[in-house]
Write a protein that holds these residues in place. Sequence first.
Motif, PDB file in Angstrom:
ATOM      1  N   ASP A  12     -16.427  31.233 -36.391  1.00  0.00           N
ATOM      2  CA  ASP A  12     -15.992  29.902 -35.951  1.00  0.00           C
ATOM      3  C   ASP A  12     -15.103  29.257 -36.996  1.00  0.00           C
TER       4      ASP A  12
ATOM      5  N   ILE B  51     -26.024  37.504 -34.378  1.00  0.00           N
ATOM      6  CA  ILE B  51     -26.258  37.274 -32.945  1.00  0.00           C
ATOM      7  C   ILE B  51     -26.621  38.598 -32.279  1.00  0.00           C
TER       8      ILE B  51
ATOM      9  N   ALA C 292     -28.327  34.744 -26.525  1.00  0.00           N
ATOM     10  CA  ALA C 292     -27.499  35.390 -27.551  1.00  0.00           C
ATOM     11  C   ALA C 292     -26.559  36.413 -26.910  1.00  0.00           C
TER      12      ALA C 292
ATOM     13  N   ILE D  93     -23.176  35.200 -25.722  1.00  0.00           N
ATOM     14  CA  ILE D  93     -22.226  34.613 -26.677  1.00  0.00           C
ATOM     15  C   ILE D  93     -21.012  35.528 -26.866  1.00  0.00           C
TER      16      ILE D  93
ATOM     17  N   ARG E 121     -20.307  39.005 -31.832  1.00  0.00           N
ATOM     18  CA  ARG E 121     -21.771  38.942 -31.965  1.00  0.00           C
ATOM     19  C   ARG E 121     -22.243  39.707 -33.200  1.00  0.00           C
TER      20      ARG E 121
ATOM     21  N   GLY F 174     -21.060  37.109 -36.041  1.00  0.00           N
ATOM     22  CA  GLY F 174     -21.591  35.748 -35.942  1.00  0.00           C
ATOM     23  C   GLY F 174     -23.067  35.698 -36.294  1.00  0.00           C
TER      24      GLY F 174
ATOM     25  N   LEU G 241     -26.909  33.328 -36.588  1.00  0.00           N
ATOM     26  CA  LEU G 241     -27.719  32.285 -35.962  1.00  0.00           C
ATOM     27  C   LEU G 241     -27.403  30.912 -36.557  1.00  0.00           C
TER      28      LEU G 241
ATOM     29  N   ASN H 257     -24.073  29.728 -35.568  1.00  0.00           N
ATOM     30  CA  ASN H 257     -24.052  29.342 -34.162  1.00  0.00           C
ATOM     31  C   ASN H 257     -24.618  27.946 -33.967  1.00  0.00           C
TER      32      ASN H 257
ATOM     33  N   LEU I  67     -22.109  25.534 -35.395  1.00  0.00           N
ATOM     34  CA  LEU I  67     -20.773  25.682 -34.837  1.00  0.00           C
ATOM     35  C   LEU I  67     -20.135  24.320 -34.589  1.00  0.00           C
TER      36      LEU I  67
ATOM     37  N   SER J  85     -22.555  25.661 -28.683  1.00  0.00           N
ATOM     38  CA  SER J  85     -23.477  26.730 -29.046  1.00  0.00           C
ATOM     39  C   SER J  85     -24.325  27.111 -27.843  1.00  0.00           C
ATOM     40  N   ASP J  86     -24.435  28.403 -27.601  1.00  0.00           N
ATOM     41  CA  ASP J  86     -25.312  28.844 -26.515  1.00  0.00           C
ATOM     42  C   ASP J  86     -26.773  28.863 -26.938  1.00  0.00           C
TER      43      ASP J  86
ATOM     44  N   PHE K 206     -16.536  30.581 -24.381  1.00  0.00           N
ATOM     45  CA  PHE K 206     -17.538  29.595 -24.773  1.00  0.00           C
ATOM     46  C   PHE K 206     -18.156  28.994 -23.507  1.00  0.00           C
TER      47      PHE K 206
END
Lengths: 798, 350
Positions: B37, B86, B106, B109, B115, B118, B120, B123, B126, B169-170, B241
Amino acid sequence: MSSTGSTRTPDFTIIGHRRSKVDAWPKVTGRANYADDLPFAHLLYARLLRSPHAHARIRAIDATRALAVPGVTAVISGADLPVPYGILPVSQDEHGLAVDKVRFVGDPVAAIAAEDEETADHAMGLIVVDYDVLTACMTVDEALSATGDPIHANGKANNVHKRVALEFGAVEAAFEAAAHVREDLFFYGGSNHLALEEHAAVAEYSPDGRLTLWSSTQTPHYVQRALAKALQLPERRVRVVASVIGGGFGGKTEALPHEVAAARLAMITGRPVKCRLSREEVFYSHRGRHPMHVQLRAAARVDGTLTGLHVRTVLDGGAYGSYGVASTYYSGALPPATYRLPAYRFEGARVFTNKPPCGPKRGHGTPQPRFGLEVLLDKLAEDLGLDPLAIRLKNLVAEDSVTVNHLRVTSCGLRACLERVADASGFLDKHRRLPRGEGVGLAASCYLSGAALPIYWNGLPHTTVHIQADRTGTVHVACGATDIGQGSDSVLASLVAEVLGLDLVDIQLDTADTALAAVDLGSYSSRVTFMMGNAALRAAENLREQVLCAVGRELHLPTHRLILHSGQVALRDERSPIMSWPDALQLTQASGAVLAASGTYAPPPLAGPYKGAGVGPSPAYSYSACVVHVNVDAETGQVVPSEVWLAHDGGRALNPTQVEGQIEGGVYMGLGEALWEEQSFRGPLHAGPTALDYKTPTALDMPIVHCLLVETDDREGPFGAKEVGQGPLLPVPPAVANAVYDAVGVRVDEVPITPDKVLRALDRQARGQPARHGPRRFPDIAYPPLTVVEPPAGAPQL
Amino acid sequence: MLHLPSFRYLAPRSLSEAVGLLAELGAEAQLLAGGTDLLPLLKRGQLSPRYLVALAGVPELSGIRTAAEATVRDGSGLTLGALTSIAELTRQPVLRRHFPVIGHAASLIATPTLRSMGTLGGNLCLDTRCTYVNRSPLWREAAGDCLKCTGDVCRVAPGDDRCWAAVSSDLAPAMIALDAQIRIAGPRGERVIPAEALYRDDGLSHLTLSAGEIVVDVQLLRPTGVCASYMKLRPRASFDFPSLGVAVALRMAKDECENARVVVGAVASRPLRIAEAEVILTGHVPTAERLSAAADAVHRAIRPMDNVDLPPGYRRQVARVFTERALQHALRQVPARAGANGALTPGRQN
Ligand SMILES: Cc1cc2nc3c(=O)[nH]c(=O)nc-3n(C[C@H](O)[C@H](O)[C@H](O)COP(=O)(O)OP(=O)(O)OC[C@H]3O[C@@H](n4cnc5c(N)ncnc54)[C@H](O)[C@@H]3O)c2cc1C
Ligand code: SF4
């Protein structure tokens, strides 16, 4: 010896067989040198300063501070490129760098060269441009009603770039007599090619006055012409080499600002200059699909026979001419080559707007009316109680026929295409019978195998292939044709290898280089396999003839008993080898021959007797039919294409694997346009010029694709081949739209068919209103008076 | 090509060193985890920190620990280090068994490569997103800058004097739904806060972390009977996203819902808990009518802005549908009801 068209050889050793492409190794192993990879000593890096205004007059440009930055070697602007150029002789409206005015956000204003890209980038920010901002026209409606400064001073009133109105046959009579008339409005959103490789070019100017440009271009010859004009150099001192290319799709089919600017900077600095575009800049370079308003009116008998068609189009052209005049004609050229039409009227117009220029994306000008026509046929079939297959089968254009708008049709496998996709997909068992939320849609289309007329008027061959062999057995083939990933190098090597009885590795190619090979007009209009292929056959057959004659003389055998096979001269009947290929070449050379042969190709004269007849004719047409199966979530409007069947008549499949690759690519791109992709704008700005924001489908969005090859044997195509590069895209968007209707009963007469549009139509359906989303009005455009053209003898009659 | 600006790269070897560096460098420093990010923001010139403090070498932030080692309130917890990738979250067996919703969120994402890089922590932290600001300098110059960069207006809602950039963020909605606890280290020591308290509704500064604070780990507790679900709306089946994320968690006792959480992401600058929906569900048997009423409550409560993919009105409509579906999906996992083991089947539209 005739080598146009199918040489009916009973069994081929290369043609028709599955083979990997000749450039598979370097590409798969990462060794291929794209323009950005080419190594140069003392290289300078160029960046283009782009306009932040959609429409503005340039008052002054001050580069003093930029030039003072250490590492900066030159800054140029429109004043350094005063001579306009353009791909079409009628549209010489580009300069590389804006002169006096900028016409869209991203229009290049200045170019800077520096020792490295970071320095160029940083110093570019120090160039001060004084703008006088003008009102921008971001839509066709705004452009047509604009009262301010026209986008082009010499343009027609209301920013209209081109207007055309043609009539063939008794259109009014057809509509008056029609049992049923159906009229609809459609809108087709614009889209970018999104080739994986962003454009890049390196220019070098030698002290003796020769310019060389290595570039990711589909058309080295046209770039050579444009550079010569823009830079005022003799054409013969400009060499353009197309490097390995990572996709074009029409986005690299004419000289582009970064090429012109790099060339001028190389001339000024005396050093090689590279200019590569970022993904964002590719969206500004554009030349993509025109957003198009389409109005269609069809007249039919109760049994579904079409008796007349009226097509009206308005193209949102963006800021420059590009191929736009041709695009306008193309938007009305092909319906009569797909369906039998005794009466046809076409009115089209292209309008300038303050957006990146549109141009020739895969299918050039034809997917938009195709979308409308195939959806309209679906509706018409329903009106008349017919199924979508029946109405199409009823109206097929005939093989070996001539259309009402003077197009000559040779081979046509459209019936077989329709039957095979319908069969393979179980279309008739599924259509209107699947549970709500699932649906199937059908559509058909046709496309050119090369434009019959060149872009600039000339009576010369469209392509030339030179073959030269030597005593070692090496065969060297040179042609200006450009492999942009579609596989034209492989086609060239295959055709020559087949005729000379050699393996692909025995063929050395020199292509895509204006200095090393003779002119081929370029990779556009699906012309390369057909035209280069025919020239290659002629050249190879000529060489074969020389060799077999020499061998026949020496061995006292008639030439017709000899063949070239597996690297040998052999007896035709027994296939028994009698002499090796190198020995045969030595013998031939000793007999006084130079071991060289050439072939050229120019299409037969095909244009009809009217202004505008140059766009549409082709030596052969490809045909496609498509069934798409979709799942539509009726609560969210999301459309998932789950399976696609695409049958394509591309003539003989020279390499079925390559043909399938093109079909899959066409389906991919067609689905992207149908469901996701749009070059859309937010005010004066591109709404999302990044690969994240521009929604091209991902691998996970791709459905299963069944490629069905319908092989006709076109009498003028090389070994019977036609085209496959563009055609298979065309039926996909309307098949999706028709499938959505089958699934949930709503019509989205507009692409992309995004979920919010589907949901809006579903909401209307739930409220008992017409379950449609699409345009409600057509732009207010005044077409010129109709030019009435007498249909040719033998054209379809009422 | 977009180039990274120059910065100094600092690589602390311990949490205390990292905290110390942050304290010392203040606003000039930015934490770097996987960089997926942060680096695009730097390339686009949205941020220009002088120092990047890389977390990769800080051992306290990595690893996944189960209850025995973790400081959790009940016996079935899990602690996830902030540096957990992730990709690891999608694979981790314990997580998949006990908190499948996290692995599922996750897996939705970005893309496989992102992934892998990236994390946690990255995320959860983010930056908020907006289609006016996640753009090149040229584009922003042409559009005119906004509050989130150097400008003084919001382009999305010009009348408002705040930034509405969307939390994207998911994992955040799912973590809040499960009431995950976030451990934070800072110059004044450690603190543990509920995931919900990590956020505030301000696009310019949507995290409640104070200067020099670092997310250390995330603690998940699993009181019995909790079932959860997450649904994500995005234009394509990968890469994008969230345009909308709906996370729900229900604690079921017999047939009744003891406790409900309904959290919506990507419609405001923070993940929104929809209190009205939670009240409708809590203390009741979750009948079809209740699920539908809860979904209506979500529809009423949210006000998406036109600054992420897909039009706001559409996202609002889908929020209703997704809430209902997420609730149904969660209820299907309750063993007594369906006998299912709680594994989620990731649907391509989720
Ligand atoms: C094309 C693309 C698509 C994406 N799609 C999605 C998506 O669908 N869903 C989604 O949720 N995300 C998405 N992302 C965002 C991002 O990849 C992930 O959220 C990822 O998990 C971020 O982690 P990171 O370690 O790379 O973060 P970084 O970039 O390293 O950091 C992100 C921010 O968090 C801060 N930070 C990092 N670690 C800590 C910590 N321990 N304590 C305090 N602050 C910290 C950083 O300073 C920075 O401000 C996408 C990114 C891209 C480029
Ligand atoms: S929401 Fe407004 S202030 Fe925030 S980033 Fe977008 S335009 Fe800028």
